[in-house]
Enzyme design. Structure first.
Site, PDB file in Angstrom:
ATOM      1  CG  ASN A 163      11.414  -0.803   1.814  1.00 54.17           C
ATOM      2  OD1 ASN A 163      11.339  -1.998   1.440  1.00 54.17           O
ATOM      3  ND2 ASN A 163      11.998  -0.012   0.906  1.00 54.17           N
ATOM      4  CG  HIS A 211       4.548   4.236  -2.313  1.00 53.10           C
ATOM      5  ND1 HIS A 211       5.789   4.461  -2.863  1.00 53.10           N
ATOM      6  CD2 HIS A 211       4.801   2.516  -2.252  1.00 53.10           C
ATOM      7  CE1 HIS A 211       6.575   3.414  -3.231  1.00 53.10           C
ATOM      8  NE2 HIS A 211       5.927   2.453  -2.877  1.00 53.10           N
ATOM      9  CG  ASP A 242      14.200   2.176  -8.421  1.00 46.23           C
ATOM     10  OD1 ASP A 242      13.290   2.753  -9.181  1.00 46.23           O
ATOM     11  OD2 ASP A 242      14.198   2.237  -7.288  1.00 46.23           O
ATOM     12  CG  ASP A 273       7.739   2.468  -6.152  1.00 42.86           C
ATOM     13  OD1 ASP A 273       7.359   3.789  -6.085  1.00 42.86           O
ATOM     14  OD2 ASP A 273       8.849   2.137  -6.118  1.00 42.86           O
ATOM     15  CD  GLU A 305      12.663   3.682   1.503  1.00 38.60           C
ATOM     16  OE1 GLU A 305      12.684   2.696   2.607  1.00 38.60           O
ATOM     17  OE2 GLU A 305      12.753   2.967   0.346  1.00 38.60           O
ATOM     18  CB  CYS A 361      17.562   2.573  -5.152  1.00 37.80           C
ATOM     19  SG  CYS A 361      17.000   1.386  -3.555  1.00 37.80           S
ATOM     20  NE  ARG A 388      10.408   6.136  -1.018  1.00 32.01           N
ATOM     21  CZ  ARG A 388      11.374   5.393  -1.861  1.00 32.01           C
ATOM     22  NH1 ARG A 388      10.698   4.329  -2.491  1.00 32.01           N
ATOM     23  NH2 ARG A 388      12.422   5.750  -2.292  1.00 32.01           N
ATOM     24  CD  GLU A 439      10.139   7.976  -4.900  1.00 32.54           C
ATOM     25  OE1 GLU A 439      11.131   8.104  -5.503  1.00 32.54           O
ATOM     26  OE2 GLU A 439       9.516   6.739  -4.845  1.00 32.54           O
ATOM     27  CG  ASP A 481       9.365   5.649  -9.481  1.00 30.65           C
ATOM     28  OD1 ASP A 481       9.735   5.031  -8.482  1.00 30.65           O
ATOM     29  OD2 ASP A 481       9.684   5.326 -10.531  1.00 30.65           O
ATOM     30  CE1 TYR A 519       5.143  -1.309  -2.542  1.00 30.81           C
ATOM     31  CE2 TYR A 519       7.212  -2.215  -3.015  1.00 30.81           C
ATOM     32  CZ  TYR A 519       6.338  -1.131  -2.957  1.00 30.81           C
ATOM     33  OH  TYR A 519       7.181   0.156  -3.263  1.00 30.81           O
TER      34      TYR A 519
END
Length: 299
Positions: free
Chosen positions: A213, A116, A62, A89, A191, A126, A161, A118, A91, A48
């Site tokens: 996660n 992914h 982040d 990731d 999440e 985050c 996500r 989101e 975002d 990952y």
């Protein structure tokens, strides 16, 4: 020697086949290319690549400061170093739907096995911090549709996500997950789930793989692989764990240098030079061209 021997398209195909079996796949987070090779050597099923780690690698928080170029470039460096599939990731996709389409094709070209996207509002934060905001359902669906439409390799995994659990509760998260699956998402990343029962509820609501996660110091308890398997989770990630371990060790080493003036007391905690050379396959380079690399690894 050099990079993985398995082409990216073949990594994706094998990954999708294995994911379809329903078994739980373990994806520790790699904080650099060499750590990805170590993850492979230890017998895990995938790698990952965390947005939080990519940000931290640049000394940034982040909160959506990284660019597509930075993320894809670092993702390529990590993914090409291992035979394992790598999920990255992305975002919120680095822009509007057309930008997101470019993101997907760029990540495909970088050799990733999946990503992914989101449903947070930009600038994101985050997933385990308070104060998050999510977009409306229509915007979230458009992001996933754009990703699916842009994909050229059908085996490139597009995961949705959703961060809505922390904003509007579990029922809203389940409704959002269903809408994202209807939009074409291959998998769901719910999440900041608070319990195994919440993971089980999402599992029962959708007919695609789900991801857990297990980040430390966050909203979710740190459930074991067996516990997550028992409630039907298909992928588990530890996104920042190896970076946290490495940075903790680095800090302790620096403290020792300040206090003692040398690191003799820390030698047992270090990776031996011979093990590092073995992980990097120095001998393979030596056999490839002895006129360039000609040495013996000391033990």
């Amino acid at each position: 020697m050099l990079y993985a021997q398995t082409p990216a398209a073949e990594k994706r195909r094998l990954f999708r086949e294995r994911l379809a079996t329903g078994e739980l796949l373990r994806f520790p987070g790699a904080f650099n290319p060499l750590s990805a090779r170590l993850i492979e050597r230890k017998g895990f099923e995938g790698v990952y690549i965390s947005g939080a780690v990519l940000s931290a690698d640049l000394g940034l928080p982040d909160i959506g400061l990284t660019t597509l170029t930075e993320v894809a470039g670092r993702g390529q460096q990590i993914a090409r170093m291992t035979e394992l599939p790598a999920i990255i990731d992305a975002d919120t996709g680095f822009g509007e739907p057309m930008n997101l389409a470019r993101t997907i094709q760029t990540l495909e070209d970088a050799g990733l096995a999946g990503t992914h996207i989101e449903d947070q509002v930009n600038p994101k934060r985050c997933g385990h911090l308070d104060g998050k905001a999510v977009v409306d359902a229509d915007t979230a669906v458009k992001r996933i549709r754009a990703a699916v439409d842009a994909r050229r390799d059908p085996n490139f995994l597009i995961m949705a996500r959703t961060d809505i659990r922390a904003v509007d509760g579990l029922d809203a998260a389940i409704d959002r997950a269903k809408a994202l699956v209807d939009a074409g998402a291959d998998a769901i990343f719910p999440e900041a789930m608070r319990s195994l029962e919440e993971f089980a509820a999402v599992r029962a609501a959708v007919d695609v793989p789900i991801l857990a996660n297990m980040t430390e110091f966050g909203k979710s308890d740190l459930f074991s692989v067996d516990q997550l398997r028992d409630v039907g989770v298909n992928i588990v990630i530890w996104p920042v764990s190896l970076l946290r371990m490495a940075m903790g060790a680095a800090e302790r080493a620096l403290d020792t240098l300040v206090d003692e003036g040398h690191l003799t007391s820390k030698l047992d905690e270090m990776q031996h030079r011979a093990d590092l050379y073995d992980l990097m396959d120095y001998e393979g380079y030596n056999h490839f061209d002895t006129s360039v690399f000609n040495f013996t690894v000391a033990r």
